[in-house]
Design an enzyme around this catalytic site. Structure first.
Site, mmCIF file in Angstrom:
data_model
loop_
_atom_site.group_PDB
_atom_site.id
_atom_site.type_symbol
_atom_site.label_atom_id
_atom_site.label_comp_id
_atom_site.label_asym_id
_atom_site.label_seq_id
_atom_site.Cartn_x
_atom_site.Cartn_y
_atom_site.Cartn_z
ATOM 1 N N LYS A 59 0.882 -1.182 0.000
ATOM 2 C CA LYS A 59 0.000 0.000 0.000
ATOM 3 C C LYS A 59 0.913 1.223 0.000
ATOM 4 O O LYS A 59 1.491 1.568 1.028
ATOM 5 C CB LYS A 59 -0.875 -0.027 1.263
ATOM 6 C CG LYS A 59 -2.248 0.579 1.115
ATOM 7 C CD LYS A 59 -2.298 2.052 0.840
ATOM 8 C CE LYS A 59 -2.062 2.928 2.041
ATOM 9 N NZ LYS A 59 -1.870 4.352 1.633
ATOM 10 N N GLU A 104 9.594 1.502 10.644
ATOM 11 C CA GLU A 104 10.655 2.501 10.383
ATOM 12 C C GLU A 104 9.969 3.854 10.502
ATOM 13 O O GLU A 104 9.206 4.236 9.610
ATOM 14 C CB GLU A 104 11.218 2.327 8.972
ATOM 15 C CG GLU A 104 11.778 0.960 8.663
ATOM 16 C CD GLU A 104 13.152 0.742 9.252
ATOM 17 O OE1 GLU A 104 13.820 1.723 9.589
ATOM 18 O OE2 GLU A 104 13.534 -0.427 9.386
ATOM 19 N N CYS A 137 13.894 11.071 6.194
ATOM 20 C CA CYS A 137 13.702 10.608 7.578
ATOM 21 C C CYS A 137 14.932 10.883 8.439
ATOM 22 O O CYS A 137 14.819 11.214 9.606
ATOM 23 C CB CYS A 137 13.333 9.135 7.597
ATOM 24 S SG CYS A 137 14.533 8.092 6.776
ATOM 25 N N GLU A 184 9.161 16.242 14.990
ATOM 26 C CA GLU A 184 9.634 16.184 13.607
ATOM 27 C C GLU A 184 8.801 17.121 12.726
ATOM 28 O O GLU A 184 7.578 17.056 12.739
ATOM 29 C CB GLU A 184 9.475 14.744 13.090
ATOM 30 C CG GLU A 184 9.995 14.558 11.682
ATOM 31 C CD GLU A 184 9.741 13.139 11.157
ATOM 32 O OE1 GLU A 184 8.626 12.624 11.325
ATOM 33 O OE2 GLU A 184 10.678 12.565 10.577
#
Ligand code: NAD
Length: 494
Positions: A188, A264, A299, A398
């Protein structure tokens, strides 16, 4: 790669995209579609299928059937290897086409998309293709009246959910080892970056991957993603994305079949510059790239600069010069160094972080605004905010955008405290000439990756995974294979 070829590819129409299930493109069961908005100019690029639980059930069923009848899972490793190597060649041959399609979909600058997306995906399929026939089982050191065999086998049906940043690179990190180990897969993609991964599924078919082994269901996280994570027939879930979604996936696993979840997740990575760094000018240049490339949508971006207080002002000035020198613009123009922010939603969130940091007393040193509004696309200036305190929102959360938070420190102990002072633990950087200090920092900083006297470099041979709330498990390297293989012991009386 030249501008004329890029311009020709960008002018092609992208037809409506179905899911890829059982070896072919199929429309959504309930007929829904989602518009794909190009971040380059805000236009509607095409539509993708809006996947529902029915589509996911069909894709998982197709993957399960393929797994159980052994068309791939029991194919000889050397034959599986040939298919993955053919796929790598096909991706490489179409690298520019894939890169341009990806840029139109997600806004990454073309040079980076070509290397870090298309060519890196080819490399990933080649690496895991090559690995397939080099992984051996074991014979245990038992008494001589028994034989203990340890087999490695595929887990079964893998569900993979990936984000919109670097879809090809991150998608391949999951697809390639999962297939290499003999699993079937339902992927997905991020709802705003599905196009290149659908193309990879078609190319896999062309390379000889049997139908049903690799399926792609597009659509929203809350519908297609949730259905995949709740499926009773998915054996392992591999995910890259935000911590919030990661938490939900663990809940879905607990509510369904206790499928293993490898996550992750995000980061707020400290890039620590000591006054004894070997080359402060080089540190400033590399640190600027380490946060601003791909508009900070990386990331492992070095999004917190921790700089020793006696060099802080000079260092921030050098960084500011680099930030202001970046050419931000049309990601398909070879002169641009930074492309578009992925979406209007993401851009608004970035600007919100800047406003809140200023309200909390930090100082905006450069950037902080949307630019190139006349294009209709989503562009933002590289932004540096100094005087960020460890309790500030910008220090702890973040952004996933081109916003650098600067905090100063006095000595090594304070640098380590600050570095470890968030819930994240994905990456870090340390700049020092002192070898002992570099090793102490490697030992004491809680993160999955630590760069020393550089920031952001890597390749497929080393694992990537988070510590703390940046996740568990690893992508890349042979360690990634562990997620996709089950150990089985055979205990045989002799
Ligand atoms: P996201 O969590 O919003 O979405 C990721 C994927 O999860 C998408 O496919 C989305 O549709 C799906 N999803 C969302 N809600 C879901 C639900 N309820 N159930 C199932 N699936 C659902 O993340 P994003 O905004 O697409 O990506 C950015 C995030 O990814 C950042 O936090 C970034 O740091 C992280 N990231 C981590 C790594 C790494 O290797 N650690 C790499 C790249 C990106």
């Amino acid at each position: 790669m030249d501008q004329a070829s890029i311009d020709k590819l960008r002018a092609t129409d992208v037809p409506l995209q179905g899911h890829f299930i059982g070896g072919r493109s199929v429309p959504a069961a309930e007929g829904g579609t989602l518009d794909v908005i190009s971040p380059i100019d805000g236009s509607v690029l095409t539509q993708i299928a809006d996947g529902s639980a029915a589509d996911v059930a069909r894709a998982v069923g197709s993957a399960r059937e393929a797994f159980e009848d052994g068309r791939w899972s029991r194919m000889a490793p050397a034959a599986r290897k040939k298919v993955l190597l053919r796929l790598a060649d096909l991706i490489e041959a179409r690298a520019l086409e894939l890169a341009v399609l990806g840029v139109r979909d997600n806004g990454t600058e073309i040079g980076m998309a070509f290397k870090a997306e298309a060519l890196s995906a080819a490399n990933t399929f080649r690496y895991y293709g090559e690995a397939i026939d080099k992984i051996y089982g074991q014979i245990a050191p038992t008494a001589d009246n028994v034989l203990g065999l340890v087999h490695h086998g595929p887990v079964g049906v893998v569900g993979a959910i990936v984000p919109w940043n670097f879809p090809l690179m991150i998608g391949s990190w999951k697809i390639a080892p999962a297939l290499a180990a003999g699993n079937s897969l339902v992927l997905k993609p991020g709802e705003t970056a599905s196009l290149t991964l659908l193309r990879i599924a078609e190319l896999a078919s062309e390379a000889g991957l049997p139908d049903g082994v690799f399926n792609v269901v597009t659509g929203r996280g809350a519908t297609a993603g949730e259905a995949l994570a709740l499926s009773m027939d998915v054996d392992v879930l591999v995910f890259t994305g935000s911590g919030g979604t990661g938490r939900r996936l663990l809940e879905y696993s607990a509510r369904s079949n206790l499928k293993r979840c490898y996550l992750e997740l995000g980061g707020k990575s400290p890039n620590i510059v000591f006054n004894d760094a070997p080359d402060l000018a080089a540190a400033a240049a590399t640190s600027a790239g380490g946060i601003f490339r791909n508009s900070g949508q990386v990331c492992v971006a070095g999004s917190r600069l921790l700089v020793q207080e006696d060099i802080a002002e000079d260092f921030v000035q050098a960084l500011t010069q680099h930030a202001e020198a970046f050419v931000v613009g049309d990601p398909l123009d070879l002169n641009s160094q930074i492309g578009a922010v992925h979406s209007d939603v993401q851009l608004r969130a970035n600007l919100g972080f800047v406003a809140r940091a200023e309200a909390e007393g930090a100082e905006r040193r450069t950037g902080g605004a949307q630019i190139l509004q006349d294009t209709g696309g989503f562009y933002m200036q590289p932004t540096i905010i100094s005087g960020v305190k460890p309790t500030d929102h910008l220090f702890c959360n973040e952004v996933f955008g081109p916003v650098l938070a600067v905090t100063t420190f006095r000595d090594e102990d304070e640098a380590i405290r600050l570095a470890n002072g968030t819930d994240f633990g994905l990456a870090a950087g340390v700049w020092t000439s002192n070898l002992s200090r570099a090793h102490r920092m490697i030992g004491r900083i809680r993160s999955g990756v630590i760069h020393v006297n550089t920031y952001g470099g890597s390749d497929l041979t080393v694992p990537l995974g988070g510590h703390k709330q940046s996740g568990n498990g690893h992508d890349k390297s042979l360690h990634a294979m562990e997620k996709y293989m089950d150990l089985k012991t055979a205990w045989i009386a002799l």
